[in-house]
Design an enzyme around this catalytic site. Structure first.
Site, PDB file in Angstrom:
ATOM      1  N   GLU A 181       4.689 -11.065  -6.445  1.00  0.00           N
ATOM      2  CA  GLU A 181       3.563 -11.139  -7.553  1.00  0.00           C
ATOM      3  C   GLU A 181       3.880 -10.417  -8.732  1.00  0.00           C
ATOM      4  OE1 GLU A 181       2.380  -7.371  -5.405  1.00  0.00           O
ATOM      5  OE2 GLU A 181       3.541  -9.230  -4.861  1.00  0.00           O
ATOM      6  N   GLY A 210       0.839  -1.093   0.023  1.00  0.00           N
ATOM      7  CA  GLY A 210       0.003   0.194  -0.049  1.00  0.00           C
ATOM      8  C   GLY A 210       0.783   1.275   0.194  1.00  0.00           C
ATOM      9  N   CYS A 270       5.332  -6.275   1.575  1.00  0.00           N
ATOM     10  CA  CYS A 270       5.835  -4.867   1.643  1.00  0.00           C
ATOM     11  C   CYS A 270       4.945  -4.175   2.841  1.00  0.00           C
ATOM     12  CB  CYS A 270       5.465  -4.299   0.213  1.00  0.00           C
ATOM     13  SG  CYS A 270       6.500  -2.668   0.026  1.00  0.00           S
ATOM     14  N   TYR A 271       4.013  -3.235   2.501  1.00  0.00           N
ATOM     15  CA  TYR A 271       3.410  -2.629   3.719  1.00  0.00           C
ATOM     16  C   TYR A 271       2.666  -3.381   4.370  1.00  0.00           C
ATOM     17  CZ  TYR A 271      -0.132   0.346   6.211  1.00  0.00           C
ATOM     18  OH  TYR A 271      -0.598   0.999   7.256  1.00  0.00           O
ATOM     19  N   SER A 310     -21.482  -2.276 -26.190  1.00  0.00           N
ATOM     20  CA  SER A 310     -20.471  -1.894 -27.217  1.00  0.00           C
ATOM     21  C   SER A 310     -20.240  -2.937 -28.188  1.00  0.00           C
ATOM     22  CB  SER A 310     -19.191  -1.195 -26.689  1.00  0.00           C
ATOM     23  OG  SER A 310     -18.387  -2.380 -26.118  1.00  0.00           O
ATOM     24  N   GLY A 311     -20.467  -4.119 -27.832  1.00  0.00           N
ATOM     25  CA  GLY A 311     -20.061  -5.375 -28.695  1.00  0.00           C
ATOM     26  C   GLY A 311     -18.423  -6.008 -28.216  1.00  0.00           C
ATOM     27  N   GLY A 312     -17.886  -5.128 -27.578  1.00  0.00           N
ATOM     28  CA  GLY A 312     -16.477  -5.587 -27.159  1.00  0.00           C
ATOM     29  C   GLY A 312     -16.526  -6.568 -26.206  1.00  0.00           C
ATOM     30  N   VAL A 313     -15.336  -7.173 -25.913  1.00  0.00           N
ATOM     31  CA  VAL A 313     -15.349  -8.390 -25.236  1.00  0.00           C
ATOM     32  C   VAL A 313     -15.582  -8.083 -23.855  1.00  0.00           C
ATOM     33  CG1 VAL A 313     -13.652  -9.968 -24.242  1.00  0.00           C
ATOM     34  CG2 VAL A 313     -12.967  -9.202 -26.529  1.00  0.00           C
ATOM     35  N   ASP A 314     -15.286  -6.931 -23.287  1.00  0.00           N
ATOM     36  CA  ASP A 314     -15.858  -6.604 -21.857  1.00  0.00           C
ATOM     37  C   ASP A 314     -17.225  -6.479 -21.868  1.00  0.00           C
ATOM     38  OD1 ASP A 314     -12.856  -6.597 -21.809  1.00  0.00           O
ATOM     39  OD2 ASP A 314     -12.899  -4.261 -21.647  1.00  0.00           O
ATOM     40  N   SER A 315     -17.883  -5.865 -22.429  1.00  0.00           N
ATOM     41  CA  SER A 315     -19.280  -5.531 -22.017  1.00  0.00           C
ATOM     42  C   SER A 315     -20.247  -6.773 -22.738  1.00  0.00           C
ATOM     43  CB  SER A 315     -19.960  -4.206 -22.998  1.00  0.00           C
ATOM     44  OG  SER A 315     -19.665  -4.602 -24.630  1.00  0.00           O
ATOM     45  N   SER A 316     -19.615  -7.521 -23.798  1.00  0.00           N
ATOM     46  CA  SER A 316     -20.353  -8.794 -24.102  1.00  0.00           C
ATOM     47  C   SER A 316     -20.266  -9.680 -22.868  1.00  0.00           C
ATOM     48  CB  SER A 316     -19.614  -9.309 -25.423  1.00  0.00           C
ATOM     49  OG  SER A 316     -19.717  -8.214 -26.365  1.00  0.00           O
ATOM     50  N   LYS A 337      -7.990  -8.976 -18.611  1.00  0.00           N
ATOM     51  CA  LYS A 337      -8.442  -9.473 -19.954  1.00  0.00           C
ATOM     52  C   LYS A 337      -8.662 -11.033 -20.377  1.00  0.00           C
ATOM     53  CE  LYS A 337      -9.765  -6.692 -22.920  1.00  0.00           C
ATOM     54  NZ  LYS A 337     -11.026  -6.100 -23.297  1.00  0.00           N
ATOM     55  N   HIS A 380       7.973  -7.610  -3.740  1.00  0.00           N
ATOM     56  CA  HIS A 380       6.749  -7.941  -4.454  1.00  0.00           C
ATOM     57  C   HIS A 380       7.014  -9.229  -5.068  1.00  0.00           C
ATOM     58  CE1 HIS A 380       4.455  -4.469  -3.439  1.00  0.00           C
ATOM     59  NE2 HIS A 380       5.429  -3.759  -3.433  1.00  0.00           N
TER      60      HIS A 380
END
Length: 512
Positions: free
Chosen positions: A170, A54, A81-82, A222-228, A368, A168
């Site tokens: 990760e 953080g 870390c933090y 929108s038809g993109g991957v995310d919104s679909s 993604k 870190h």
């Protein structure tokens, strides 16, 4: 119920990366507020707790602290870390501000590496990002690894199963970091690694149902991957309680509206409305050159159009969005400093109070590639899932400088040529993203023995895994030549094509 690791979030931009790495090990992870009660953690049956990094200093007044009772649950705890510093301080150690801060690559040295470093040789490269350090250990702890700046870069209390590291594990810059995470999950927490994406679908569907109840949801499609994927997931959870609204803002690619309507209205049988608002968007964007102003204007207008759509539909309580984690972290000032904002996203950060809608963002914790895996579980086609990302502001951030209908039309045609050639060459599905950019400059050319003074199109073609980092794709020269020739010959108003060969960082994938 699958085993679960709780990641308590202290505000690090790497928090979701931790959760992602855990899921890559086939173990379910959930990000929770840093002050989540020990009672809740026990009730949910978590088998391990990770305290994230953080931006705060443990030494600062009012800096965030976890519920002290988590250290009495008998559950393994890993502080990063933090997270290491706050655990050390709360358990009786001493934390000081370091005279020599460690940022970037470092080297961890160790002799008896303990449980976290099983199977790893010394020294190992690590990625540091800290200003404070532990000066004296709490009772029961021992030093396992050191760096040039810290004698306690990695510590452990094997009896209580408490572990901490100053670096870190990760991030990709710590090459053996995944082995450390696996050692914690499998060797210390006893995870069996049987979690899969279908389990995530079940949990997400149930969470959406609990959140929404019998209320109605509107989603900007929108038809993109995310919104679909968001639409498919929410539709599975609540069916016709979801209404998808497609906004034709005049900033779309060629054939965009027709394709979206055919896919969701006809194929998925979803409730869907199309709003044509090209004149409104272009009118407000006239003469605007600054990228941040463009994004904010597009975002504000988008919300207004939605507000109107909501009123026409009736009572709606939730606005759903396909926000992903890279969108979130790029929109959060680093360390809380507004000057460190990378770029604003029109679908991040909430809604104006007057809109009176709650946000529903079921993909907010995913990258993604994870969204694509989720979409496959939901039955979406490869054509939809592997479609290249398209930004919320659309071509508004791919026309550099002033946005006009003429410039947009030129860009649409050039982009269509690029997409066709990427597909026909077989490269499309091997790339993260390919698109054309309209540059606000004109150059001299010669066409048919006549002088021309026309526009320049830039090609941006990149490879990436999660949009956090990206590199330009080394496309064969004959394919690039064909794309360039076709754009110049077929798109009126273009006489030059250039190739963007910058990586992210320092550049972003989009130009604006």
């Amino acid at each position: 119920m699958n085993q679960k690791i709780a990641v308590l979030d202290f505000g690090s931009q790497y928090t979701q990366v931790i959760a992602r790495r855990i899921r890559e090990c086939s173990v379910y992870s959930e990000i929770m507020p840093f002050d989540t009660s020990a009672k809740r953690l026990k009730e949910e049956g978590v088998c391990g707790i990770i305290l994230s990094g953080g931006p705060a200093s443990v030494l600062a007044k009012g800096s965030p602290r976890p519920d002290p009772k988590i250290f009495r649950l008998g559950i393994p705890v890993l502080g990063i870390c933090y997270g290491l510093q706050v655990m050390g301080k709360m358990l009786g150690g001493k934390v000081v501000s370091s005279k020599h801060r460690e940022y970037g690559l470092g080297e961890l040295s160790f002799k008896n590496g303990g449980e976290l470093l099983k199977g790893i040789g010394s020294p190992m490269r690590v990625w540091n990002s800290h200003g404070d350090k532990i000066e004296s250990l709490p009772d029961g702890f021992r030093a396992v690894g050191t760096t040039e700046n810290s004698a306690y870069a990695l510590i452990e209390d094997q009896k209580r199963k408490f572990y901490g590291m100053q670096f870190h594990p990760e991030v990709a810059h710590t090459p053996k970091g995944m082995q450390i995470i696996k050692n914690f999950l499998y060797g210390i927490c006893g995870c069996t690694g049987d979690w899969k994406m279908s389990d995530y679908v079940e949990r997400a569907v149930e969470k959406i149902r609990q959140t929404v109840g019998d209320k109605k949801v509107i989603l900007g499609l929108s038809g993109g991957v995310d919104s679909s994927v968001a639409a498919a997931l929410i539709h599975r959870a609540i069916g016709d309680q979801l209404t998808c609204v497609f906004v034709d803002n005049g900033l779309l690619r060629k054939g965009e509206r027709e394709g979206v309507e055919n896919l969701f209205k006809k194929n998925f049988k979803m409730r869907m409305r199309t709003v044509r608002a090209e004149a409104l968007f272009l009118g407000r964007l006239k003469g605007v050159k600054d990228p941040e102003r463009k994004r904010k204007i597009i975002g504000k207008t988008f919300v207004e159009v939605f507000d109107k759509a909501v009123k026409s539909i009736g009572k709606v309580d939730f606005l759903a969005q396909g926000t992903l984690y890279p969108d979130v972290i790029e929109s959060v000032p680093i360390g809380g400093n507004p000057a460190s904002l990378i770029k604003s996203h029109h679908n991040v950060g909430g809604l104006p109070k007057r809109m009176k809608l709650k946000l529903l963002e079921p993909l907010r914790e995913l990258f993604k590639d994870e969204v694509r895996a989720l979409g496959a579980e939901l039955g979406l086609s490869k054509e939809v899932l592997w479609r290249h990302p398209f930004p919320g502001p659309g071509l508004g951030v791919r026309v550099v400088g002033d946005i006009t209908k003429k410039r947009l039309d030129i860009l649409r045609e050039a982009d269509a040529v690029l997409m066709q050639e990427m597909r026909e060459s077989g490269l499309y599905y091997n790339l993260w993203q390919a698109f054309a950019v309209f540059l606000p400059v004109k150059t001299v050319g010669v066409m048919g023995d006549e002088r021309t003074y026309d526009n320049v199109i830039a090609l941006r073609i990149v490879e990436s895994q999660d949009a956090m980092t990206a590199d330009w794709a080394h496309i064969p020269h004959d394919i690039l030549a064909k794309i360039s020739n076709r754009i110049i010959n077929e798109v009126k108003g273009v006489n030059r094509v250039v190739l963007d060969i910058s990586s992210k960082p320092p550049a972003t994938i989009e130009w604006e």
